[in-house]
Every structure is written in C-alpha cells, then in structure tokens.
Scaffold this motif. Structure first.
Motif, short mmCIF file in Angstrom:
data_model
loop_
_atom_site.label_atom_id
_atom_site.label_comp_id
_atom_site.label_asym_id
_atom_site.label_seq_id
_atom_site.Cartn_x
_atom_site.Cartn_y
_atom_site.Cartn_z
N ARG B 57 4.56 3.77 -5.36
CA ARG B 57 4.16 5.18 -5.43
C ARG B 57 3.10 5.38 -6.51
O ARG B 57 2.09 6.08 -6.31
N PHE B 60 -0.24 4.25 -5.16
CA PHE B 60 -0.83 5.19 -4.20
C PHE B 60 -1.34 6.43 -4.90
O PHE B 60 -2.38 6.98 -4.54
N GLU B 61 -0.64 6.91 -5.93
CA GLU B 61 -1.00 8.19 -6.57
C GLU B 61 -2.22 8.07 -7.48
O GLU B 61 -2.76 9.09 -7.90
N SER B 63 -4.93 5.51 -7.03
CA SER B 63 -6.03 4.64 -6.56
C SER B 63 -6.98 5.35 -5.62
O SER B 63 -6.58 6.25 -4.86
N VAL B 66 -6.39 1.63 -1.64
CA VAL B 66 -5.20 0.79 -1.79
C VAL B 66 -5.24 -0.30 -0.71
O VAL B 66 -5.44 0.01 0.48
N LEU B 68 -3.00 -3.06 1.10
CA LEU B 68 -1.63 -3.53 1.33
C LEU B 68 -1.67 -5.03 1.61
O LEU B 68 -2.19 -5.46 2.65
N ALA B 82 2.39 5.08 2.12
CA ALA B 82 0.99 5.56 2.08
C ALA B 82 0.91 6.99 2.60
O ALA B 82 0.24 7.85 2.02
N LEU B 86 -0.35 8.55 -0.76
CA LEU B 86 -1.80 8.31 -0.89
C LEU B 86 -2.52 9.63 -1.13
O LEU B 86 -2.24 10.63 -0.45
N ARG B 87 -3.44 9.64 -2.09
CA ARG B 87 -4.16 10.88 -2.39
C ARG B 87 -5.01 11.29 -1.18
O ARG B 87 -5.49 10.42 -0.44
N CYS B 92 -7.05 3.59 2.46
CA CYS B 92 -6.05 2.52 2.46
C CYS B 92 -6.43 1.51 3.54
O CYS B 92 -6.99 1.87 4.58
#
Lengths: 280, 280
Positions: B57, B60-61, B63, B66, B68, B82, B86-87, B92
């Motif tokens: 988490r 994701f918060e 970057s 991201v 994987l 995600a 994810l923002r 991603c």
C-alpha cells in the motif's frame, strides 16, 4: 595398440580429427582416404595425414588399424571391403553412433577377431575436414563394442583410443549402448527436430524466437542425412523412447487440461529433480 | 514516462533489475517492497533501491509508476491492491510472461486508464535479488499490452522501458502475445521438461548425459512454481501448441515405424530449413 600405419577412411569432422590427432601423437604413417578431392587436399595441407590413398582397398591393404569414419550407412558398406582386403593381423573399427547393425554386419562377415565398434561422444556442429581438430578426443568418452564375446579386439581398439588419442574408452555391449544413446543423444535430437518441424508447419511467422527457443531447436541444424541414418539404424530403441516421451507429454497435457496445479507441480518436480542430478 | 518515484513490488531477478537500472538511469526515488527481509536488505546494500517500503500500500500511495514484479499469481492478486491504492494520476505495469489473464483482471478492476501489461524477454536462470543486474534490460525486447483499446497507458509504459531502461518495447495485443509466447518460450520450456520427466521416469541410470542432452533438458532447471503458473495461466494456447508438437512427433514416429528414409528426410528437412531461417 599403437599402429605404425593408421588408415582413416573418411576425412570429415571425426575422421579428420582421428587422423590429425594420431599424427600429432606420433603415429608415423597416417594414410587417409576421402571420396572428395578437396577434403583430402585440405587434410594433406593441414598435415592431418602423411599420405592420401587412391582407394579404400589401398588403405585396408597397408594399415595396422583402419578407422571407418564415413557416414553411417557407408560405414556398413565398408565392412564388406574390410572383410575382403583387411590384412589378417590388422584391426578395424568405426565411429558410427549406432552399434548393433555395425556389430551384426561385422559378425556376419567373419570380422569378429579383427573388429570392434567405436562411438566417440564428441559434439560436432559442422561437417567436413574444416571442422576437424587435432585434439578432438582428449578426455572424450568413447564406447567400444565387441563382436559377440570377442574381447581381445575391443581391448586393442580401446587401447588405441586411450594411448594414442587420450580418450576415455568404455567397453560396452552394442545393445546396451544403442538403448542408452537412444535416450542420451537421439531423444534430444529427435525432439529438438520435432519442435522445429512443428514451428515450421504451424508456428507464428515474423516473430522473435529467443535464445531458449533457438537452443531447443538447435538439433535441427545437424546434417540431415546423418540424423536420418542414425535414427533409422536405431529405430526400435528410438521408437521406444519416443513412446515414453509421449507418455510424459500426456501427463503434462492432462494436468493442463484439468487446470490442476498440484499435479502439474509434481510432474515438473520429477523432471527438475532428475535434471539437477545431472548438473551442470 | 520518467517517474520521479518508481515503485517496484518484488525485488527478485527481474524486479531487482528494474529498480537497480532505473536508479542508475537517474530516477531520483526508487521505492522497493519485498516480502523477504533479506532480499530487501540486499537491494538496499547494492544501491538498487533508495527506500524500502513497509507495505505494498505504501508503494502504491507514493509512486508515479509501480512495477509489479512478484511471481505470476501474486501479480494478479496485486492488481486488487493497485485498484484500491494506486494514485489517480499514477501508472502501473507488471512483468508477467502471460498477459491475457493480467489484462482481463486489470480491466475488470477498472484500471484500464492506468495500467498496461509488460513482458520483458530476458533469460533468467536464477531467482532472487542475487540474480539482479543493473543493465538487465538494455536492448531487450519488451512486449507492452494495453487493456482493451486504451493506448495512452501502453505508450507511457513503453516509453518508460525505452527512455529509462534502454529496452526495445513493442506494443502488442495480449491475445496475440500469449499465442506467440506459447510457441516461442512455453513450447521449449514444456518440451524440455517433458524430456526430463521421461528420463526421470524411464531413462537409463548411471550413464553419461552429454552436452546435447543437458542443453535439451535445461528448461527443467527453471523455478518450478513460476513454470507451473505461467503454463497454467496460458494453458489454452499451450495445449494448442502441444497438440501441434504431437502431430510433428507422429510424423517422425510414422516414418521410423515404416523405415521410410525418403519420408524421414523430408520431415527432417522441413524443421532444418525453418531452423536455419532463425539463425543463429
């Protein structure tokens, strides 16, 4: 045995190397025969032979040991010439990768006291004298197979590989040998060619086949005629091995069809454990 | 895109290399997560990450992009995280070798404007950060697969591979990609494992398997869990390819059973011609 005159029939990657390395090791006379004038000339230029013979009969009549290094089917035919022309006190061997048919023919021709088969395990990517090397057999495993219960010629031939060519000969029964090579060399050869065949027939066009796929299908680059003949000469054993590969593939297909990760993992682990045992 | 903060989840041979090479290329902050404390510590010591994250988490918060890089099935599970963390403006991607299931899950989770799949074609013999390299992707082919018709994220992800990691991205449809890799990587993987499985079950004991047999069964040394999952994730395409290999093997078996040199030669030549076209 250390021959004073070594005869080599066929001066390609294997025969050329036998001749060359024997000369380097001090065999005084190396008498070569090649049906291809350019190949014979190349062997002379390299110093791999001391003399070129005008005929195979000439080789048989003058050598203490004759090595048959023609393609597989031609080696079988050369055994008839050996039976006619090989000197009574001389020895003969061959380098064919399949031994049962060679031993059967040699026995039928009455060569049992003067012949033992050989199969040097050296990887040869190219054909012809251009691929010959003067230290090809140093440390190489060489199977030597007697005709029937005739151990004396096998010991002489094994001694030639060890004392002159610095190889590691192992005397083995021809049937055992052929069953083993069906697994150790003809299996990867046949299956690599089958993958290439499937790609040729049904594979995608215009895509990149990476290093893994190129390595897997590398056996399809081997000379077709030699592969064809060694597969046919050992076809009973090869068919038996291909049946076992089909069973293995069936296990994979079943696990995939059922989407069964436990079964698939067990299937993969069996092969993985075996492969780790034969590292590297 | 050139992220200010790159997040990498999974710091093994692939993820560790992505993080490391991005840092070398000047990405200011590389935030790594590994479930294995020793692996995270090794990545920090090597300078492959600037920070270790305490949770996915957290990655994701914080970057902009991201990656994987966990094993295949875990990457699928990470898509749920995600979708939650994810923002909105971040991107991603993943590095799974099979793309249809990844794209399907990403689409179902509403990630289509922020996700594109990746599959870098790099051969990795070992697992873990110890196999990571800081120039792993230079010149490597990387397939990038959009979700549905969303080309913008695919272009951003492709640009990351090209501009930051010096790779050669190719944008491709996931279904086309999976059908191609079933041939180019899963075929040699599966068949190499099948040969090893057959040898394990029925092969001779205590004999020498030479370089050809070791090369042919090399795929059985790959990590079993990863092979299992990529085969299962692409099982429809893999089963289709294995059917074609069975047909090719059947052609060989037929020619051998009939002892037909003409048919066998034609069968061998088809594969040989194909293989010469994809030289070396």
């Amino acid at each position: 045995m250390r021959p004073d005159t070594l005869g080599v029939i066929g001066l390609g990657a294997i025969g050329g190397s036998v001749a060359w390395q024997a000369g380097v090791a001090g065999v005084p006379r190396v008498l070569g025969f090649s049906p291809f004038p350019a190949e014979g000339a190349a062997a002379v230029r390299a110093g791999a032979v001391t003399d070129l013979a005008p005929s195979v009969r000439h080789v048989f009549e003058r050598s203490d040991l004759v090595v048959l290094a023609a393609p597989p089917v031609q080696n079988l035919a050369l055994l008839s010439a050996a039976a006619r022309f090989l000197r009574p006190e001389a020895m003969c061997t061959d380098v064919t990768a399949v031994k049962v048919p060679v031993i059967a023919v040699a026995g039928a021709l009455g060569l049992e006291t003067r012949f033992a088969g050989s199969h040097p395990l050296v990887a040869v990517a190219q054909t012809g004298f251009g691929a010959a090397e003067p230290a090809r057999f140093r440390g190489a495993l060489v199977y030597v197979t007697p005709v029937g219960s005739q151990d004396a010629p096998a010991r002489e031939v094994a001694d030639f590989w060890a004392a002159v060519l610095e190889a590691q000969p192992v005397i083995a029964d021809a049937e055992v040998h052929d069953a083993v090579v069906a697994w150790t060399s003809q299996l990867p050869q046949a299956v690599g060619c089958a993958m290439a065949h499937a790609c040729a027939s049904d594979g995608p066009r215009g895509v990149t086949f990476g290093s893994t796929a190129r390595a897997a299908t590398q056996p399809a680059l081997a000379p077709v005629a030699a592969v064809r003949d060694t597969l046919l000469l050992n076809r009973a054993a090869v068919l038996e091995v291909l049946d076992r590969v089909e069973v293995a593939l069936g296990g994979l297909q079943g696990a995939l069809r059922d989407g069964d990760p436990v079964r698939l993992q067990a299937w993969l682990e069996a092969g993985s454990a075996w492969r780790r045992r034969i590292e590297p």
